[in-house]
Design an enzyme around this catalytic site. Sequence first.
Site, PDB file in Angstrom:
ATOM      1  N   LYS A  86      71.055  55.461  54.496  1.00  0.00           N
ATOM      2  CA  LYS A  86      72.452  55.554  54.957  1.00  0.00           C
ATOM      3  C   LYS A  86      72.603  55.275  56.454  1.00  0.00           C
ATOM      4  O   LYS A  86      73.594  54.690  56.878  1.00  0.00           O
ATOM      5  CB  LYS A  86      73.029  56.926  54.610  1.00  0.00           C
ATOM      6  CG  LYS A  86      73.262  57.080  53.114  1.00  0.00           C
ATOM      7  CD  LYS A  86      73.894  58.398  52.771  1.00  0.00           C
ATOM      8  CE  LYS A  86      73.918  58.571  51.263  1.00  0.00           C
ATOM      9  NZ  LYS A  86      74.452  59.856  50.836  1.00  0.00           N
ATOM     10  N   ASP A 123      81.132  59.954  50.835  1.00  0.00           N
ATOM     11  CA  ASP A 123      80.529  61.228  50.400  1.00  0.00           C
ATOM     12  C   ASP A 123      81.461  62.413  50.662  1.00  0.00           C
ATOM     13  O   ASP A 123      81.627  63.289  49.810  1.00  0.00           O
ATOM     14  CB  ASP A 123      79.206  61.481  51.142  1.00  0.00           C
ATOM     15  CG  ASP A 123      78.065  60.659  50.578  1.00  0.00           C
ATOM     16  OD1 ASP A 123      78.169  60.193  49.432  1.00  0.00           O
ATOM     17  OD2 ASP A 123      77.054  60.484  51.298  1.00  0.00           O
ATOM     18  N   GLY A 148      71.814  72.857  56.270  1.00  0.00           N
ATOM     19  CA  GLY A 148      71.231  71.536  56.469  1.00  0.00           C
ATOM     20  C   GLY A 148      72.024  70.720  57.484  1.00  0.00           C
ATOM     21  O   GLY A 148      73.248  70.889  57.619  1.00  0.00           O
ATOM     22  N   GLY A 150      71.327  67.107  57.940  1.00  0.00           N
ATOM     23  CA  GLY A 150      70.902  65.720  57.759  1.00  0.00           C
ATOM     24  C   GLY A 150      72.086  64.800  57.508  1.00  0.00           C
ATOM     25  O   GLY A 150      73.230  65.117  57.859  1.00  0.00           O
ATOM     26  N   GLY A 151      71.822  63.660  56.863  1.00  0.00           N
ATOM     27  CA  GLY A 151      72.841  62.645  56.640  1.00  0.00           C
ATOM     28  C   GLY A 151      74.009  63.140  55.803  1.00  0.00           C
ATOM     29  O   GLY A 151      75.165  62.803  56.081  1.00  0.00           O
ATOM     30  N   ALA A 152      73.733  63.942  54.781  1.00  0.00           N
ATOM     31  CA  ALA A 152      74.819  64.424  53.913  1.00  0.00           C
ATOM     32  C   ALA A 152      75.764  65.321  54.709  1.00  0.00           C
ATOM     33  O   ALA A 152      76.988  65.220  54.585  1.00  0.00           O
ATOM     34  CB  ALA A 152      74.246  65.169  52.713  1.00  0.00           C
ATOM     35  N   LEU A 236      74.945  70.253  46.917  1.00  0.00           N
ATOM     36  CA  LEU A 236      75.207  68.811  46.850  1.00  0.00           C
ATOM     37  C   LEU A 236      74.216  68.121  45.907  1.00  0.00           C
ATOM     38  O   LEU A 236      74.510  67.087  45.335  1.00  0.00           O
ATOM     39  CB  LEU A 236      75.125  68.169  48.249  1.00  0.00           C
ATOM     40  CG  LEU A 236      76.414  68.199  49.081  1.00  0.00           C
ATOM     41  CD1 LEU A 236      76.854  69.614  49.394  1.00  0.00           C
ATOM     42  CD2 LEU A 236      76.256  67.404  50.357  1.00  0.00           C
ATOM     43  N   TYR A 238      71.946  67.781  42.437  1.00  0.00           N
ATOM     44  CA  TYR A 238      72.282  68.045  41.042  1.00  0.00           C
ATOM     45  C   TYR A 238      71.075  67.680  40.189  1.00  0.00           C
ATOM     46  O   TYR A 238      70.164  66.984  40.644  1.00  0.00           O
ATOM     47  CB  TYR A 238      73.508  67.210  40.604  1.00  0.00           C
ATOM     48  CG  TYR A 238      73.311  65.737  40.842  1.00  0.00           C
ATOM     49  CD1 TYR A 238      73.661  65.167  42.059  1.00  0.00           C
ATOM     50  CD2 TYR A 238      72.712  64.923  39.878  1.00  0.00           C
ATOM     51  CE1 TYR A 238      73.437  63.828  42.306  1.00  0.00           C
ATOM     52  CE2 TYR A 238      72.481  63.585  40.132  1.00  0.00           C
ATOM     53  CZ  TYR A 238      72.850  63.041  41.334  1.00  0.00           C
ATOM     54  OH  TYR A 238      72.610  61.714  41.585  1.00  0.00           O
TER      55      TYR A 238
HETATM   56  P1  NDP Z   1      68.281  64.480  54.836  1.00  0.00           P
HETATM   57  O1  NDP Z   1      66.860  64.149  54.567  1.00  0.00           O
HETATM   58  O2  NDP Z   1      69.061  63.649  55.775  1.00  0.00           O
HETATM   59  O3  NDP Z   1      68.399  65.998  55.360  1.00  0.00           O
HETATM   60  C1  NDP Z   1      67.706  67.013  54.698  1.00  0.00           C
HETATM   61  C2  NDP Z   1      68.088  68.375  55.260  1.00  0.00           C
HETATM   62  O4  NDP Z   1      67.488  69.365  54.432  1.00  0.00           O
HETATM   63  C3  NDP Z   1      67.609  68.632  56.685  1.00  0.00           C
HETATM   64  O5  NDP Z   1      68.584  69.386  57.358  1.00  0.00           O
HETATM   65  C4  NDP Z   1      66.338  69.463  56.450  1.00  0.00           C
HETATM   66  O6  NDP Z   1      66.047  70.344  57.501  1.00  0.00           O
HETATM   67  C5  NDP Z   1      66.743  70.260  55.246  1.00  0.00           C
HETATM   68  N1  NDP Z   1      65.618  70.761  54.413  1.00  0.00           N
HETATM   69  C6  NDP Z   1      64.770  70.017  53.660  1.00  0.00           C
HETATM   70  N2  NDP Z   1      63.930  70.821  52.990  1.00  0.00           N
HETATM   71  C7  NDP Z   1      64.249  72.104  53.334  1.00  0.00           C
HETATM   72  C8  NDP Z   1      63.740  73.373  52.968  1.00  0.00           C
HETATM   73  N3  NDP Z   1      62.728  73.509  52.108  1.00  0.00           N
HETATM   74  N4  NDP Z   1      64.313  74.480  53.515  1.00  0.00           N
HETATM   75  C9  NDP Z   1      65.352  74.361  54.375  1.00  0.00           C
HETATM   76  N5  NDP Z   1      65.871  73.179  54.757  1.00  0.00           N
HETATM   77  C10 NDP Z   1      65.328  72.056  54.242  1.00  0.00           C
HETATM   78  O7  NDP Z   1      68.970  64.490  53.374  1.00  0.00           O
HETATM   79  P2  NDP Z   1      70.504  64.217  53.037  1.00  0.00           P
HETATM   80  O8  NDP Z   1      71.308  64.955  54.030  1.00  0.00           O
HETATM   81  O9  NDP Z   1      70.746  62.765  52.871  1.00  0.00           O
HETATM   82  O10 NDP Z   1      70.654  64.872  51.568  1.00  0.00           O
HETATM   83  C11 NDP Z   1      70.684  66.277  51.414  1.00  0.00           C
HETATM   84  C12 NDP Z   1      70.987  66.620  49.970  1.00  0.00           C
HETATM   85  O11 NDP Z   1      72.302  66.204  49.607  1.00  0.00           O
HETATM   86  C13 NDP Z   1      70.034  65.967  48.973  1.00  0.00           C
HETATM   87  O12 NDP Z   1      69.724  66.914  47.970  1.00  0.00           O
HETATM   88  C14 NDP Z   1      70.889  64.849  48.373  1.00  0.00           C
HETATM   89  O13 NDP Z   1      70.490  64.524  47.051  1.00  0.00           O
HETATM   90  C15 NDP Z   1      72.267  65.500  48.368  1.00  0.00           C
HETATM   91  N6  NDP Z   1      73.381  64.533  48.340  1.00  0.00           N
HETATM   92  C16 NDP Z   1      74.210  64.526  47.246  1.00  0.00           C
HETATM   93  C17 NDP Z   1      75.275  63.660  47.181  1.00  0.00           C
HETATM   94  C18 NDP Z   1      76.167  63.682  45.971  1.00  0.00           C
HETATM   95  O14 NDP Z   1      76.968  62.752  45.805  1.00  0.00           O
HETATM   96  N7  NDP Z   1      76.109  64.706  45.133  1.00  0.00           N
HETATM   97  C19 NDP Z   1      75.568  62.697  48.258  1.00  0.00           C
HETATM   98  C20 NDP Z   1      74.665  62.826  49.386  1.00  0.00           C
HETATM   99  C21 NDP Z   1      73.594  63.687  49.403  1.00  0.00           C
HETATM  100  P3  NDP Z   1      65.227  69.855  58.817  1.00  0.00           P
HETATM  101  O15 NDP Z   1      66.223  69.133  59.673  1.00  0.00           O
HETATM  102  O16 NDP Z   1      64.733  71.096  59.422  1.00  0.00           O
HETATM  103  O17 NDP Z   1      64.136  68.948  58.319  1.00  0.00           O
END
Ligand code: NDP
Length: 295
Positions: A86, A123, A148, A150-152, A236, A238
């Site tokens: 993304k 999104d 979290g 990240g990108g979402a 988010l 599933y």
């Molecule tokens: P990113 O990789 O960009 O970000 C992941 C985030 O999760 C970071 O903040 C990371 O923390 C945190 N994280 C990962 N593992 C753990 C853990 N074990 N404990 C605590 N924090 C954790 O991912 P995205 O933001 O792109 O996606 C996040 C979720 O959203 C995914 O599950 C994705 O499938 C879902 N999603 C669903 C959509 C939908 O249409 N339903 C659309 C977009 C996303 P840190 O920064 O510390 O590493």
Amino acid sequence: MAVTQSKETAFQFLSENSMSTIDQYAVFGHPISHSKSPRIHTLFAQQTHQELSYCAQDVPADSFSVAVTDFFRQGGKGLNCTVPLKELAWQHADILSERAQFSKAVNTLTLQKNGTVLGDNTDGIGLVTDLTINHMIPLLDSRVLILGAGGASRGIIGPLMEKSPTHIVIANRTVEKAITLSHEFSQLGKITGCSYDEIKNSEFDLILNATSASLSDDLPPLAKNLLATNGTCYDLAYGSQPTAFVKWGLAHGAKKSLDGLGMLIEQAAEAFFIWRGVRPETAAIVALLNAERAN
Ligand code: NDP
């Protein structure tokens, strides 16, 4: 009507479809075999009597730029981009919608009539539609926690703030990322970034899990009193079974504990509308995909 759905490599796709007269769409990601997007867009096309093809292609980050350029050069009309592409899609777009500009992440690329590629992010609107329309969860004056950074999370903050919650708190394992994100969006309203430890005595009406922890059946470190009475949990992520966070919500008194299948369908509907100018009826598709995973 011809609607095709397939999963294949970028090379196969380009060589087999380059002479096609049917409008071509695809989702790029890595991994991608789990993607429900081809099924969803195929159902949308059937429902709205649109003639198109939509496939899933495994595209690693280091091949992204070449794959996108080839896709559009060979007549592709629109692309969805998912993990981990993304941010690369955001960089690749010639022009950006306002919401994409803000989120620094793009999930929808569209070839425009003048040959430029427009980047958008559907999104956030997908999540807000699922929450407020499909599940009737009010956001006005609610206390929202996003897990979290990240990108979402980037994609959902703007559309959530448009619904005027009291405030949004972003908690993240890497606290600096949560703080940075809160500063980037601070002009939209009251948004704070912090660690999980700092919220252990706080209470929220809506907790959104935007971490990828559920993908490995894991949970962020959540204090047990975080959720307000009659509060909602929303993951988010599933899957075919309730995620770890959906189970956490149910175990901690959530009135509703939901996963992101509805968001996935709603963000796809918004992309479909951008591409085709027709808005699919999502209720029937949500019901169908929910019924399928219940079996
Ligand atoms: P990113 O990789 O960009 O970000 C992941 C985030 O999760 C970071 O903040 C990371 O923390 C945190 N994280 C990962 N593992 C753990 C853990 N074990 N404990 C605590 N924090 C954790 O991912 P995205 O933001 O792109 O996606 C996040 C979720 O959203 C995914 O599950 C994705 O499938 C879902 N999603 C669903 C959509 C939908 O249409 N339903 C659309 C977009 C996303 P840190 O920064 O510390 O590493």
